[in-house]
Enzyme design. Sequence first.
Site, short mmCIF file in Angstrom:
data_model
loop_
_atom_site.label_atom_id
_atom_site.label_comp_id
_atom_site.label_asym_id
_atom_site.label_seq_id
_atom_site.Cartn_x
_atom_site.Cartn_y
_atom_site.Cartn_z
N GLU A 3 -2.80 5.71 13.14
CA GLU A 3 -2.37 6.86 12.37
C GLU A 3 -2.64 8.17 13.12
O GLU A 3 -1.79 9.07 13.13
CB GLU A 3 -3.09 6.88 11.01
CG GLU A 3 -2.64 8.04 10.12
CD GLU A 3 -3.07 7.89 8.68
OE1 GLU A 3 -3.97 7.07 8.38
OE2 GLU A 3 -2.49 8.59 7.82
N LYS A 18 -9.74 7.95 0.63
CA LYS A 18 -10.11 6.55 0.34
C LYS A 18 -11.61 6.34 0.54
O LYS A 18 -12.20 5.43 -0.03
CB LYS A 18 -9.34 5.58 1.24
CG LYS A 18 -7.88 5.41 0.84
CD LYS A 18 -7.21 4.30 1.62
CE LYS A 18 -5.76 4.13 1.22
NZ LYS A 18 -4.86 5.18 1.74
N HIS A 28 -9.35 2.05 -1.72
CA HIS A 28 -7.92 1.86 -1.49
C HIS A 28 -7.30 1.28 -2.76
O HIS A 28 -7.53 0.12 -3.09
CB HIS A 28 -7.73 0.92 -0.30
CG HIS A 28 -6.32 0.85 0.20
ND1 HIS A 28 -5.23 1.17 -0.58
CD2 HIS A 28 -5.83 0.49 1.41
CE1 HIS A 28 -4.12 1.01 0.15
NE2 HIS A 28 -4.45 0.60 1.35
N HIS A 48 -3.35 8.02 5.41
CA HIS A 48 -3.47 6.68 4.83
C HIS A 48 -4.92 6.23 5.03
O HIS A 48 -5.50 5.67 4.12
CB HIS A 48 -2.47 5.73 5.47
CG HIS A 48 -2.35 4.43 4.74
ND1 HIS A 48 -2.07 4.38 3.40
CD2 HIS A 48 -2.51 3.15 5.13
CE1 HIS A 48 -2.06 3.11 3.00
NE2 HIS A 48 -2.32 2.34 4.03
N CYS A 63 0.80 -1.22 0.00
CA CYS A 63 0.00 0.00 0.00
C CYS A 63 0.83 1.27 0.00
O CYS A 63 0.29 2.37 -0.07
CB CYS A 63 -0.92 0.01 1.21
SG CYS A 63 -1.75 -1.56 1.41
#
Lengths: 86, 402
Positions: free
Chosen positions: B305, B326, B331, B294, B162
């Site tokens: 995060e 996202k 994603h 992310h 990712c």
Amino acid sequence: MPVRNKVIQIIADQAMLEVSDVSGDKSLGDLGIDSLGLVESIFAIEEEFDIQVPFNANEPENSEFDISSVDAVIKAVEGLVADQAA
Amino acid sequence: MKRVAITGAGTINALGHDVPATMEAMREGRCGIGPLDIRDVDRLSVKIGGQVRGYEETGHFNRQQIALYDRFTQFALLSAGQAIEQSGLEFSGELAARSGVVLGTSGGGLSTQDENYRAVYEAGKNRVHPFVVPKLMNNAAASHVSMQWNLKGPSFTVATACASSNHAMGQAFHMIRSGMTKAMVTGGSESMLCFGGVKAWEGLRVMSKDACRPFSATRNGMVQGEGAGVFVFEEMEHAKRRGAEILAEVVGFAMTSDAADIVMPSKQGAARAIRGAVQDGRVDPARVGYVNAHGTGTAANDKTECAAVADAFGAHADDLLISSTKSMHGHLIGGTGAVELLACIMALRDGVVAPTIGYEEHDPECALDVVPNEAREAKIDVALSNAFAFGGLNAVLALQGV
């Protein structure tokens, strides 16, 4: 082999313990099974009994599938196996 | 050390087939996630994704090209074309020799693998098309971009799950900054929305069956997307001399490894990458106004995060904006950082911060300003783009406005 013994065997294999060391009141965490090990155990249970286990790793506490202890897992699997037979 | 400008951008993803359409969707908080339209979807338990819609490969490529271009290569070529045309660069002579392509992908030609495994295993065929190998290889997209645009300098593919496209863009940034190259075509591409690609993710039990709701207390997992984002990075003086339009400046990059767990993220590893990118850019942390998260929508990522951002910025974490796009495009795995960089450019250039849509309920473990549901106008001086991969590999880019 009854459901109970098969589930305990799967958990023992995952935890790398003897079957005799897997007691029903322990949580999977107590046995040293982490989140990835839990997902792998559920996969093994699904394969063994040919059932679908409703479990989302993002909300384990909200899943219909009770994983709070070895006994709880056995009971949940017995329920799913019975549902499937019905 | 040379400065690095972004002089072109291209994309195709669930929100749009180019940059203006994608940014418009981001401004409007539109959701590109919907029912999957793929073969054998009835055998999947996860039936949604951020699929590229209204796309016909025959509208862009001829028969011979399609025989060689997996969907991930097609997406990369279309995005690269948009970016290079915007930049106005023509690659010949010395410039061609000192310009290359670094793209990220995780699955490469996964659809090609899926189709051909079906042919030999399911259909029992004993023969596959002669181009299966050059079509499925992970570097196919980078190579075809290089061939199409005469880019003869350092070119390769980066695969860090990712974080692939952020690692790729970081390499491109370093090459220009060090003087090794003049211009780089860089970003990432992914096309994993085939039966095998979704089935594999299903197995991990981290996918949502209904929506991607990053940072919301009601989040229940990630949703896969597909597409590509590709940029032209160019040495700043080179860009200025020819009067190119500069979309943003890349000022810093950092990468770290958690060295801890193959799937669980680490606050320390993420925070070190965030801090590292800010320090690498010699940026005062107080100037960072936006972080493109992310933000996968999994329980584990989002709280880790937020803790990492709080750790890296201290009290300033409460002043900055952080959002996960996202929620709109899904994603894109190895291509995700590249599409998400568009949100950073939009924030810096247009003063519009893309929202985190699908946000329903406050989560005390994600107690930052996540720009819920509606885009926000804000003057952003410096923006970060986070990517934290399975395998504990983290890559963060820092951009500043011009």
